[in-house]
Design a protein around this motif. Structure first.
Motif, PDB file in Angstrom:
ATOM      1  N   VAL A  80       0.725  -1.286   0.124  1.00 50.73           N
ATOM      2  CA  VAL A  80      -0.183  -0.038   0.029  1.00 50.73           C
ATOM      3  C   VAL A  80       0.881   1.245  -0.153  1.00 50.73           C
ATOM      4  CG1 VAL A  80      -1.690   1.171   1.105  1.00 50.73           C
ATOM      5  CG2 VAL A  80      -1.962  -1.391   1.218  1.00 50.73           C
ATOM      6  N   PRO A  81       1.825   1.270   0.868  1.00 51.61           N
ATOM      7  CA  PRO A  81       2.859   2.664   0.842  1.00 51.61           C
ATOM      8  C   PRO A  81       3.667   2.670  -0.642  1.00 51.61           C
ATOM      9  CG  PRO A  81       3.235   1.375   2.684  1.00 51.61           C
ATOM     10  CD  PRO A  81       2.259   0.623   1.904  1.00 51.61           C
TER      11      PRO A  81
ATOM     12  N   ILE B  19       0.730   4.917   5.917  1.00 50.04           N
ATOM     13  CA  ILE B  19      -0.467   4.403   5.346  1.00 50.04           C
ATOM     14  C   ILE B  19      -0.914   3.221   6.071  1.00 50.04           C
ATOM     15  CG2 ILE B  19       0.019   3.414   3.138  1.00 50.04           C
ATOM     16  CD1 ILE B  19      -2.522   4.655   2.004  1.00 50.04           C
ATOM     17  N   THR B  20       0.289   2.454   6.170  1.00 50.51           N
ATOM     18  CA  THR B  20      -0.145   1.204   6.805  1.00 50.51           C
ATOM     19  C   THR B  20       0.812   1.114   8.555  1.00 50.51           C
ATOM     20  OG1 THR B  20       2.084   0.376   5.667  1.00 50.51           O
ATOM     21  CG2 THR B  20      -0.256  -0.007   4.983  1.00 50.51           C
ATOM     22  N   ALA B  21       0.738   2.237   8.888  1.00 49.59           N
ATOM     23  CA  ALA B  21       1.514   2.433  10.092  1.00 49.59           C
ATOM     24  C   ALA B  21       0.398   1.804  11.247  1.00 49.59           C
ATOM     25  CB  ALA B  21       1.912   3.787  10.560  1.00 49.59           C
ATOM     26  N   VAL B  22       0.913   1.729  12.262  1.00 53.03           N
ATOM     27  CA  VAL B  22      -0.063   1.243  13.418  1.00 53.03           C
ATOM     28  C   VAL B  22      -0.794   2.385  14.203  1.00 53.03           C
ATOM     29  CG1 VAL B  22       1.200  -0.625  14.237  1.00 53.03           C
ATOM     30  CG2 VAL B  22       1.814   1.168  15.329  1.00 53.03           C
TER      31      VAL B  22
ATOM     32  N   ASP C 191      -4.255  10.109   7.193  1.00 49.60           N
ATOM     33  CA  ASP C 191      -5.500   9.780   6.384  1.00 49.60           C
ATOM     34  C   ASP C 191      -6.501  11.551   6.608  1.00 49.60           C
ATOM     35  OD1 ASP C 191      -5.184   7.357   5.879  1.00 49.60           O
ATOM     36  OD2 ASP C 191      -6.702   6.669   7.378  1.00 49.60           O
ATOM     37  N   LEU C 192      -6.410  11.871   7.781  1.00 47.68           N
ATOM     38  CA  LEU C 192      -7.227  13.131   7.883  1.00 47.68           C
ATOM     39  C   LEU C 192      -6.228  14.321   7.681  1.00 47.68           C
ATOM     40  CD1 LEU C 192      -8.743  12.603  11.642  1.00 47.68           C
ATOM     41  CD2 LEU C 192      -9.633  12.278   9.297  1.00 47.68           C
TER      42      LEU C 192
ATOM     43  N   ASN D 170       6.513  -1.375   8.813  1.00 45.54           N
ATOM     44  CA  ASN D 170       5.270  -1.365   9.353  1.00 45.54           C
ATOM     45  C   ASN D 170       4.484  -2.600   9.403  1.00 45.54           C
ATOM     46  OD1 ASN D 170       5.246   1.449   9.451  1.00 45.54           O
ATOM     47  ND2 ASN D 170       4.194   1.429   7.435  1.00 45.54           N
ATOM     48  N   GLY D 171       4.899  -3.674   8.636  1.00 43.19           N
ATOM     49  CA  GLY D 171       4.358  -5.029   8.757  1.00 43.19           C
ATOM     50  C   GLY D 171       5.020  -5.793  10.050  1.00 43.19           C
TER      51      GLY D 171
END
Length: 546
Positions: free
Chosen positions: A17-18, A40-43, A51-52, A203-204
């Motif tokens: 996704v990133p 975008i895939t962070a915890v 997003d915001l 991130n994963g």
């Protein structure tokens, strides 16, 4: 899914996704916000913060804001469920998928509510180029992170305290995202998506570890304490308390006293010097020690041409009004002394001086010293309160609510619609790209605190000499070394002292800024840029503006 495939699948989702976001930004040549892609895939809550910030900058009506918010919550909840499922250890009993879906949708909605004021503050930081707002927006989320991560995994996760291990992974996540943002931004365009992929793989691994850390403790400390509501209340109180503490004292007691004001001016200085204090400053009307030095008054001058005392509220006027009053005071000082004029401005004072020189190319000013200028301000926009639509309309009303509440509690007067702030965002193309540019016939230098390195995206930001100082915003003008360098410049010396760590800090801070609104997209700015300007040009530094 077999255990042997879960981790590869987790890494594929977290990294893919990133990679897609970075590839899109690279394809359209939108360089400034690339550092956001790893988040975008962070915890939690950094994923929602990502997003915001995009949503708060890139919506132009209440309908698009509402639809964007619903979509952000739904997509964030769905992605979180997938990452939690792929991170779940095989040996641990797992709740039904439906229960995890509802739990993560609930956490996504709650996190959006909690993060909203902090995302709005990041927009304010982009509008006025003040790292203070950026730090205030980021600090509470560091506190919230382990609590929200636990809520997404375990039932009744809003009770009790997270483990020390979960706190540790949360802090590591902050470091990883900061470094990853800097690396993504620094990479050549061909490598940017691959660096974002590598950041996503990290991130994963963090999801893999935080889910296990949330499940691991057999004994939860203070299990009956509603820890999350308490922590959320504390986090939301931070921007309000910060705003209350920042309220200036009433009255006209002088708050700006550089050595050049209180000491005789060196004989080697050929100029008469006009000193411009910053936002929320005050002045009691006292004259300077040297008749060649005079304070600029935001309230204007009396019948004899002497600067009037002013209060903090006077500094809230528009930059155009302040520049008009500066013109009268420059002319008066020039007539009285017969000398060329040097302007020494701090923070807002620097922006007043820069606005004056933009509009009056034939002025008697021959030197400009800017201390803590607002570098690359005007990167975000929100319409005036009376508007029914416009880019950033939702962010503007969130900021109005926050400042209004803080003003009621603390008797403050600052608000996001005060004329000074509107000057910066309504005339953004000039202040974003021209503040740090040469001025024909004027010797210009900027003294920058290192904290300003996180106020604007990395990359080219100046074409004038700079002296970079380890300091906070507007907190170093009284230092002896700075005073000596200032006199040296006024006496004809050429200075240029950049610091190596400035660029490093720029890159580390890039991940936490709001994405800039492109100047060609906003109708309020479109007439101020040359025709044919590319929408996503990395930097229009010192390019002509209308």
């Amino acid at each position: 899914m077999p255990r042997s495939r879960r981790l590869p699948a987790l890494l594929a989702v977290a990294g893919g996704v990133p990679l897609v976001e970075a590839a899109i930004l690279t394809r359209i040549d939108f360089v400034s916000p690339r550092a956001l892609a790893p988040q975008i895939t962070a915890v939690w809550p950094y994923d929602t913060y990502h997003d915001l910030r995009w949503l708060f900058v890139y919506h132009n009506s209440w309908l698009t804001f509402a639809l964007g918010l619903v979509a952000a919550v739904a997509l964030r909840g769905a992605l979180s469920v997938l990452l939690v499922l792929l991170s779940w250890p095989v040996q641990a009993p797992r709740p039904a998928t439906g229960a995890l879906v509802w739990r993560n949708l609930g956490v996504a909605a709650l996190t959006a509510v909690i993060v909203t004021p902090f995302a709005a503050l990041s927009v304010a930081a982009s509008a006025v180029a003040l790292s203070w707002y950026l730090f205030v927006s980021l600090g509470p989320m560091i506190l919230l992170a382990p609590f929200l991560q636990r809520m997404a995994v375990v039932p009744r996760g809003w009770r009790g305290l997270p483990s020390a291990e979960l706190f540790g992974w949360s802090l590591l996540d902050l470091v990883v995202l900061s470094v990853a943002g800097g690396l993504v931004w620094s990479a050549a365009p061909a490598w940017t998506p691959l660096v974002a992929l590598a950041a996503g793989l990290c991130n994963g691994l963090l999801w893999h570890q935080t889910v296990r850390a949330a499940l691991r403790p057999a004994h939860v400390r203070l299990p009956r304490v509603p820890a999350v509501p308490v922590v959320v209340a504390l986090a939301l109180a931070v921007p309000l308390v910060s705003q209350i503490l920042a309220v200036p004292r009433s009255g006209t007691r002088d708050t700006f006293g550089p050595p050049v004001f209180s000491q005789p001016l060196a004989a080697s200085v050929p100029y008469a010097v006009l000193l411009l204090a910053g936002h929320d400053s005050a002045y009691d009307g006292r004259p300077a020690a040297d008749p060649r030095v005079r304070r600029y008054s935001y309230a204007g001058v009396d019948a004899g041409g002497r600067p009037l005392p002013y209060q903090a509220l006077d500094t809230h006027q528009s930059l155009a009004t302040s520049a008009e009053r500066l013109a009268a005071q420059v002319d008066a000082l020039h007539r009285r002394t017969g000398r060329p004029i040097a302007l020494l401005g701090e923070s807002e004072g620097a922006m007043v001086a820069r606005t004056y020189l933009r509009d009056r190319p034939g002025s008697p000013v021959r030197a400009l010293l800017m201390f803590s200028p607002l570098v690359r301000s005007g990167r975000a926009y929100y319409p005036p309160a009376e508007a029914s639509s416009g880019w950033g309309i939702g962010a503007g009303w969130v900021l109005r609510a926050m400042f209004g509440f803080a003003n009621r509690l603390g008797n403050g007067t600052s608000n996001p619609d005060e004329p000074f702030v509107r000057s910066l965002i309504d005339n953004a193309p000039f202040y974003r790209y021209q503040t740090m540019c040469p001025i024909p016939g004027v010797r210009v230098i900027a003294f920058l605190p290192t904290v300003s390195s996180v106020e604007a995206p990395p990359g080219p930001f100046t074409r004038i000499p700079v002296v970079e100082v380890p300091a906070l915003h507007a907190g170093f003008l009284g230092r002896r070394m700075i005073a000596d360098e200032m006199i040296g410049f006024l006496s004809g010396q050429n200075l240029d002292k950049p610091r190596t760590e400035y660029g490093v800090l720029q890159r580390l801070g890039a991940a936490w800024q709001a994405p800039p609104l492109t100047v060609t997209l906003n109708p309020a700015w479109r007439g101020q840029v040359p025709p044919g300007t590319k929408p996503f040009l990395q930097s229009q530094l010192c390019a002509p503006v209308s």
